[in-house]
Design a protein around this motif. Structure first.
Motif, mmCIF file in Angstrom:
data_model
loop_
_atom_site.group_PDB
_atom_site.id
_atom_site.type_symbol
_atom_site.label_atom_id
_atom_site.label_comp_id
_atom_site.label_asym_id
_atom_site.label_seq_id
_atom_site.Cartn_x
_atom_site.Cartn_y
_atom_site.Cartn_z
ATOM 1 N N ALA A 1 33.805 35.308 49.359
ATOM 2 C CA ALA A 1 33.290 35.126 47.998
ATOM 3 C C ALA A 1 34.421 34.879 47.009
ATOM 4 O O ALA A 1 35.507 35.438 47.122
ATOM 5 C CB ALA A 1 32.507 36.364 47.564
ATOM 6 N N ARG A 2 34.129 34.021 46.051
ATOM 7 C CA ARG A 2 34.978 33.850 44.874
ATOM 8 C C ARG A 2 34.251 34.595 43.762
ATOM 9 O O ARG A 2 33.072 34.321 43.511
ATOM 10 C CB ARG A 2 35.148 32.381 44.524
ATOM 11 C CG ARG A 2 35.987 31.625 45.527
ATOM 12 C CD ARG A 2 36.208 30.175 45.080
ATOM 13 N NE ARG A 2 36.914 29.438 46.080
ATOM 14 C CZ ARG A 2 38.239 29.414 46.197
ATOM 15 N NH1 ARG A 2 38.993 30.093 45.364
ATOM 16 N NH2 ARG A 2 38.817 28.699 47.139
ATOM 17 N N ILE A 3 34.958 35.523 43.136
ATOM 18 C CA ILE A 3 34.328 36.403 42.165
ATOM 19 C C ILE A 3 35.013 36.276 40.819
ATOM 20 O O ILE A 3 36.243 36.235 40.738
ATOM 21 C CB ILE A 3 34.416 37.880 42.616
ATOM 22 C CG1 ILE A 3 33.860 38.041 44.025
ATOM 23 C CG2 ILE A 3 33.685 38.798 41.662
ATOM 24 C CD1 ILE A 3 34.910 38.279 45.041
ATOM 25 N N GLU A 4 34.213 36.221 39.775
ATOM 26 C CA GLU A 4 34.726 36.281 38.404
ATOM 27 C C GLU A 4 34.324 37.647 37.867
ATOM 28 O O GLU A 4 33.144 38.003 37.880
ATOM 29 C CB GLU A 4 34.126 35.170 37.554
ATOM 30 C CG GLU A 4 34.676 35.148 36.136
ATOM 31 C CD GLU A 4 34.123 33.995 35.318
ATOM 32 O OE1 GLU A 4 33.963 34.186 34.096
ATOM 33 O OE2 GLU A 4 33.853 32.928 35.898
ATOM 34 N N LEU A 5 35.325 38.405 37.430
ATOM 35 C CA LEU A 5 35.102 39.758 36.918
ATOM 36 C C LEU A 5 35.522 39.840 35.463
ATOM 37 O O LEU A 5 36.438 39.137 35.034
ATOM 38 C CB LEU A 5 35.940 40.782 37.690
ATOM 39 C CG LEU A 5 35.743 40.905 39.177
ATOM 40 C CD1 LEU A 5 36.764 41.879 39.741
ATOM 41 C CD2 LEU A 5 34.343 41.387 39.472
ATOM 42 N N GLU A 6 34.900 40.746 34.746
ATOM 43 C CA GLU A 6 35.337 41.044 33.388
ATOM 44 C C GLU A 6 35.688 42.518 33.326
ATOM 45 O O GLU A 6 34.895 43.375 33.737
ATOM 46 C CB GLU A 6 34.234 40.737 32.379
ATOM 47 C CG GLU A 6 34.675 41.007 30.951
ATOM 48 C CD GLU A 6 33.597 40.710 29.928
ATOM 49 O OE1 GLU A 6 33.729 41.211 28.807
ATOM 50 O OE2 GLU A 6 32.643 39.980 30.258
ATOM 51 N N ASN A 7 36.888 42.813 32.820
ATOM 52 C CA ASN A 7 37.285 44.197 32.606
ATOM 53 C C ASN A 7 36.459 44.726 31.443
ATOM 54 O O ASN A 7 36.520 44.185 30.339
ATOM 55 C CB ASN A 7 38.786 44.285 32.311
ATOM 56 C CG ASN A 7 39.274 45.705 32.208
ATOM 57 O OD1 ASN A 7 38.694 46.537 31.511
ATOM 58 N ND2 ASN A 7 40.364 45.988 32.898
ATOM 59 N N HIS B 1 39.821 36.436 38.312
ATOM 60 C CA HIS B 1 39.216 35.636 39.381
ATOM 61 C C HIS B 1 39.849 36.036 40.711
ATOM 62 O O HIS B 1 41.083 36.064 40.826
ATOM 63 C CB HIS B 1 39.440 34.138 39.143
ATOM 64 C CG HIS B 1 38.747 33.647 37.916
ATOM 65 N ND1 HIS B 1 39.319 33.692 36.671
ATOM 66 C CD2 HIS B 1 37.513 33.126 37.759
ATOM 67 C CE1 HIS B 1 38.464 33.196 35.791
ATOM 68 N NE2 HIS B 1 37.365 32.844 36.420
ATOM 69 N N TYR B 2 39.000 36.355 41.688
ATOM 70 C CA TYR B 2 39.468 36.736 43.014
ATOM 71 C C TYR B 2 38.686 35.979 44.075
ATOM 72 O O TYR B 2 37.576 35.515 43.837
ATOM 73 C CB TYR B 2 39.276 38.238 43.271
ATOM 74 C CG TYR B 2 40.129 39.128 42.412
ATOM 75 C CD1 TYR B 2 41.509 39.154 42.566
ATOM 76 C CD2 TYR B 2 39.566 39.951 41.454
ATOM 77 C CE1 TYR B 2 42.302 39.975 41.787
ATOM 78 C CE2 TYR B 2 40.346 40.778 40.672
ATOM 79 C CZ TYR B 2 41.709 40.789 40.845
ATOM 80 O OH TYR B 2 42.493 41.595 40.069
ATOM 81 N N ARG B 3 39.282 35.920 45.243
ATOM 82 C CA ARG B 3 38.588 35.435 46.433
ATOM 83 C C ARG B 3 38.860 36.464 47.519
ATOM 84 O O ARG B 3 40.005 36.869 47.731
ATOM 85 C CB ARG B 3 39.114 34.071 46.870
ATOM 86 C CG ARG B 3 38.408 33.590 48.125
ATOM 87 C CD ARG B 3 38.822 32.184 48.500
ATOM 88 N NE ARG B 3 38.113 31.792 49.717
ATOM 89 C CZ ARG B 3 38.639 31.023 50.646
ATOM 90 N NH1 ARG B 3 39.839 30.505 50.484
ATOM 91 N NH2 ARG B 3 37.944 30.722 51.719
ATOM 92 N N ILE B 4 37.831 36.884 48.211
ATOM 93 C CA ILE B 4 37.991 37.880 49.275
ATOM 94 C C ILE B 4 38.287 37.151 50.575
ATOM 95 O O ILE B 4 37.482 36.330 51.034
ATOM 96 C CB ILE B 4 36.747 38.774 49.404
ATOM 97 C CG1 ILE B 4 36.532 39.552 48.105
ATOM 98 C CG2 ILE B 4 36.897 39.726 50.595
ATOM 99 C CD1 ILE B 4 35.302 40.419 48.085
#
Length: 167
Positions: free
Chosen positions: A98-104, A112-115
């Protein structure tokens, strides 16, 4: 006696198809291009005489040891890896790849991360190991979920903004 050590206990032997192909290409490149060049350089340096004071010879011997160590690791690791193919049925839930967009939640900072698997992590690209605390906290969560995670800088709260997968 082999100096190769298995992956850390609990390390996941999963990898993307692209990561798997990169590791195979790296092994091939080490064996068929890099190692022969270094062996030729060692032979040339050895022909120059006294090896104990020959910096080129000493450097190349160390370089060859590093190449052999990496090739040995890859030779043993590649057969253990399981290639994860395709996206999961539920594309709004976080799984491997998954490519994930997170907000703190506290700062509003967007990340933005990719697992990926432990063998293909790359901090500059935001590729995190499935074994990392962040990835473990993300797994099976969905868009709009909020969660907390203990990071090296301390605890943090995040909200999942988007989840995407490559086809």
């Amino acid at each position: 006696m082999s100096r190769w050590r298995p992956a850390a206990p609990g390390s996941t032997a999963i990898i993307s198809r692209a990561g798997f192909e990169r590791l195979k290409a790296e092994l091939d490149h080490l064996w068929h291009t890099v190692r022969p060049e270094v062996v030729r350089a060692i032979t040339a340096a050895a022909a120059e005489g006294d090896r104990s004071e020959n910096a080129e010879y000493i450097y190349r011997k160390k370089q060859l040891a590093e190449i052999d160590r990496r090739a040995r690791y890859l030779t043993k690791r590649i057969p253990l890896l399981k290639v994860a193919e395709g996206a999961p049925a539920n594309r709004q839930q976080v799984f491997f790849g998954a490519r994930i967009e997170l907000e703190n939640v506290d700062t509003g900072e967007v990340l933005h991360y990719r697992i990926v698997g432990p063998d293909e992590t790359d901090a500059r690209q935001g590729w995190i190991s499935i074994d990392s605390p962040m990835a473990r906290a993300l797994l099976k969560r969905r868009i709009d979920d909020e969660f907390g995670v203990e990071l090296p800088g301390g605890p943090a709260e995040f909200a999942i903004v988007a989840v995407t997968y490559e086809d």
